[in-house]
Design a protein around this motif. Structure first.
Motif, short mmCIF file in Angstrom:
data_model
loop_
_atom_site.label_atom_id
_atom_site.label_comp_id
_atom_site.label_asym_id
_atom_site.label_seq_id
_atom_site.Cartn_x
_atom_site.Cartn_y
_atom_site.Cartn_z
N ARG A 108 0.81 -1.22 0.00
CA ARG A 108 0.00 0.00 0.00
C ARG A 108 0.84 1.27 0.00
N SER A 109 2.14 1.16 -0.16
CA SER A 109 3.02 2.34 -0.14
C SER A 109 2.63 3.32 -1.25
N THR A 110 2.65 4.61 -0.92
CA THR A 110 2.30 5.67 -1.88
C THR A 110 3.53 6.42 -2.37
N TYR A 111 4.72 5.89 -2.11
CA TYR A 111 5.93 6.61 -2.50
C TYR A 111 6.07 6.74 -4.01
N ASP A 112 5.43 5.86 -4.77
CA ASP A 112 5.49 5.97 -6.23
C ASP A 112 4.88 7.28 -6.73
N VAL A 113 3.92 7.80 -6.00
CA VAL A 113 3.22 9.02 -6.43
C VAL A 113 3.50 10.20 -5.51
N ASP A 114 4.32 10.00 -4.51
CA ASP A 114 4.67 11.07 -3.57
C ASP A 114 5.82 11.88 -4.18
N VAL A 115 5.58 13.16 -4.44
CA VAL A 115 6.59 13.99 -5.11
C VAL A 115 7.81 14.21 -4.23
N ASP A 116 7.69 14.01 -2.94
CA ASP A 116 8.81 14.27 -2.04
C ASP A 116 9.55 13.00 -1.63
N ALA A 117 9.09 11.85 -2.09
CA ALA A 117 9.80 10.59 -1.85
C ALA A 117 10.72 10.32 -3.03
N THR A 118 11.89 9.80 -2.76
CA THR A 118 12.84 9.52 -3.83
C THR A 118 12.47 8.23 -4.55
N ALA A 119 13.02 8.09 -5.77
CA ALA A 119 12.79 6.85 -6.52
C ALA A 119 13.37 5.66 -5.77
N ALA A 120 14.49 5.88 -5.07
CA ALA A 120 15.10 4.79 -4.31
C ALA A 120 14.19 4.33 -3.18
N MET A 121 13.50 5.27 -2.54
CA MET A 121 12.58 4.90 -1.46
C MET A 121 11.41 4.09 -2.01
N ALA A 122 10.88 4.49 -3.16
CA ALA A 122 9.78 3.74 -3.76
C ALA A 122 10.23 2.33 -4.13
N ALA A 123 11.45 2.23 -4.68
CA ALA A 123 11.98 0.91 -5.02
C ALA A 123 12.20 0.07 -3.77
N ASP A 124 12.68 0.72 -2.69
CA ASP A 124 12.87 0.00 -1.42
C ASP A 124 11.58 -0.66 -0.96
N GLU A 125 10.49 0.10 -1.03
CA GLU A 125 9.22 -0.43 -0.54
C GLU A 125 8.77 -1.64 -1.36
N ARG A 126 8.99 -1.58 -2.67
CA ARG A 126 8.63 -2.74 -3.49
C ARG A 126 9.48 -3.96 -3.12
N ILE A 127 10.77 -3.73 -2.91
CA ILE A 127 11.65 -4.84 -2.54
C ILE A 127 11.31 -5.35 -1.15
N HIS A 128 10.97 -4.45 -0.23
CA HIS A 128 10.56 -4.88 1.11
C HIS A 128 9.35 -5.80 1.04
N GLY A 129 8.43 -5.46 0.15
CA GLY A 129 7.25 -6.31 -0.01
C GLY A 129 7.62 -7.70 -0.47
N GLU A 130 8.60 -7.80 -1.36
CA GLU A 130 9.03 -9.12 -1.83
C GLU A 130 9.77 -9.89 -0.74
N VAL A 131 10.55 -9.18 0.08
CA VAL A 131 11.24 -9.84 1.18
C VAL A 131 10.24 -10.42 2.18
N VAL A 132 9.24 -9.60 2.53
CA VAL A 132 8.22 -10.07 3.48
C VAL A 132 7.42 -11.20 2.85
N ARG A 133 7.17 -11.12 1.54
CA ARG A 133 6.46 -12.20 0.86
C ARG A 133 7.23 -13.50 0.98
N GLY A 134 8.56 -13.42 0.82
CA GLY A 134 9.38 -14.63 0.96
C GLY A 134 9.32 -15.21 2.35
N LEU A 135 9.38 -14.34 3.38
CA LEU A 135 9.28 -14.84 4.75
C LEU A 135 7.90 -15.44 5.02
N ALA A 136 6.86 -14.78 4.51
CA ALA A 136 5.51 -15.30 4.70
C ALA A 136 5.34 -16.64 3.98
N THR A 137 5.99 -16.78 2.83
CA THR A 137 5.89 -18.04 2.09
C THR A 137 6.47 -19.20 2.89
#
Length: 365
Positions: A108-137
């Motif tokens: 649910r991260s909104t950093y992709d559309v947040d003008v004050d969040a960096t591209a790196a932060m938005a990418a971090d959130e996507r990767i964090h989601g995959e890391v948590v997905r792996g742990l949940a799996t």
């Protein structure tokens, strides 16, 4: 010689609305970091290290908003209610259910559309989601066998016994007969489900055991003819590429140890995924019985007629929504959509049986 350069864009002036948004983002990052720290405190080894690393990454995001806020940081705000609830659950439980919720929170991260969040932060959130997905799996794999039996058992109990009670009740029989029918359906269905799950899981495990490497073949490795051996064919038959199979065979022969084992490479423990036969049977029995008890409750307390039918339907509907939502959360899907799907399927089956009961009741009359 000089060239004209376009003037650099002036930094955007902060507004009170920006400051409020930055403070909310800061609060959310702190809350998410707290969730990962709580989860890490309940784990050990590699999973603990991964969760601690995620919490550290959230601290980088915290610093970004702190730098933007400067003197406007103000008093700490509370994160979103979802994240606060998630932190409480992580502190009390910390299982796969919480990891599945954390996976949804990252999505649910909104950093992709947040003008004050960096591209790196938005990418971090996507990767964090995959890391948590792996742990949940990992957690889903550990509970998949027993969880499957539990979900199927509960839903079968809810739907089949509600359909049975509605069908019998629509034929015009006495309330005592409906109660007796419901209890008989509860015990017979629970025993049948338990027996079916036991046979199913036991048979599946026996099939897997038949595919495991033979100890006799492993013991024969040290006596193979090095110039004309067929060990590489064993590894190829178990899914390895020819080059990799030959390398594995060469390594096994070089070891010349009778204790060297023939085993498939990188294949997950399927025995763990399907669970134990007794565990699946016990879960199926208990959850079918608990589900089948719900539509019987009004009759146990002496409710009769339409009031009993309506109460049973409402109780079963709520239970179907709960089980559907749990499945949705654990599978990373929308809990609302899964709940509505369970409700539609369950009530559809019950309504069909009720109409049959009305038809047969009218025919008998």
């Amino acid at each position: 010689m000089t060239t004209d350069q376009p003037p650099a864009a002036a930094p955007r002036a902060r507004t009170p609305r920006d400051v409020r948004r930055w403070r909310r983002n800061l609060a959310d990052e702190r809350a998410e970091g707290a969730v990962y720290r709580e989860l890490a405190a309940r784990r050990s080894g590699e999973e603990r290290e991964i969760l601690v690393a995620l919490a550290t990454a959230e601290q980088r995001h915290e610093q970004h908003w702190l730098d933007l806020l400067g003197d406007d940081v103000g008093r700490p705000l509370r994160g979103q209610w979802r994240t606060r609830v998630l932190a409480v659950l992580a502190r009390r439980f910390g299982g796969v259910f919480v990891l599945a919720l954390a996976q949804q929170a990252e999505s649910r991260s909104t950093y992709d559309v947040d003008v004050d969040a960096t591209a790196a932060m938005a990418a971090d959130e996507r990767i964090h989601g995959e890391v948590v997905r792996g742990l949940a799996t990992r957690g889903r794999t550990r509970i998949s066998g027993t969880f499957r039996a539990a979900v199927f058992g509960a839903n079968d109990g809810l739907v089949s016994n509600l359909a049975l009670i509605l069908g019998v009740g629509a034929s015009g029989v006495a309330p005592g007969t409906i109660l007796l029918t419901g209890l008989a359906g509860l015990f017979s269905g629970a025993l049948s489900m338990a027996a079916g799950e036991y046979v199913s899981v036991r048979s599946q495990r026996e099939l897997l055991a038949a595919s495991d490497p033979s100890p006799d073949a492993s013991a024969a490795i040290g006596h193979l003819d090095v110039d004309a051996n067929e060990l590489a064919l064993v590894y190829r038959a178990r899914g390895l590429a020819p080059d990799e199979a030959q390398a594995r065979a060469d390594a096994a022969l070089a070891a010349s140890s009778a204790s060297t084992e023939i085993a498939p490479s990188s294949v997950p423990d399927a025995h763990e995924e399907i669970g134990t036969a007794l565990g699946a049977a016990a879960s199926s029995f208990c959850f079918f019985a608990s589900g089948a008890l719900v539509p019987v409750l009004p009759y146990l307390f002496g409710v009769e007629g339409f009031a009993a039918v309506a109460t049973s339907a409402v109780l079963v509907g709520l239970s179907l929504c709960v089980t559907g939502a749990i499945v949705g959360v654990l599978s990373g899907a929308s809990p609302v959509r899964r709940a509505l799907r369970q409700l539609a399927i369950g009530f559809g089956a019950a309504a069909a049986t009720y109409l049959l009961g009305l038809l047969f009741g009218a025919t008998v009359g």
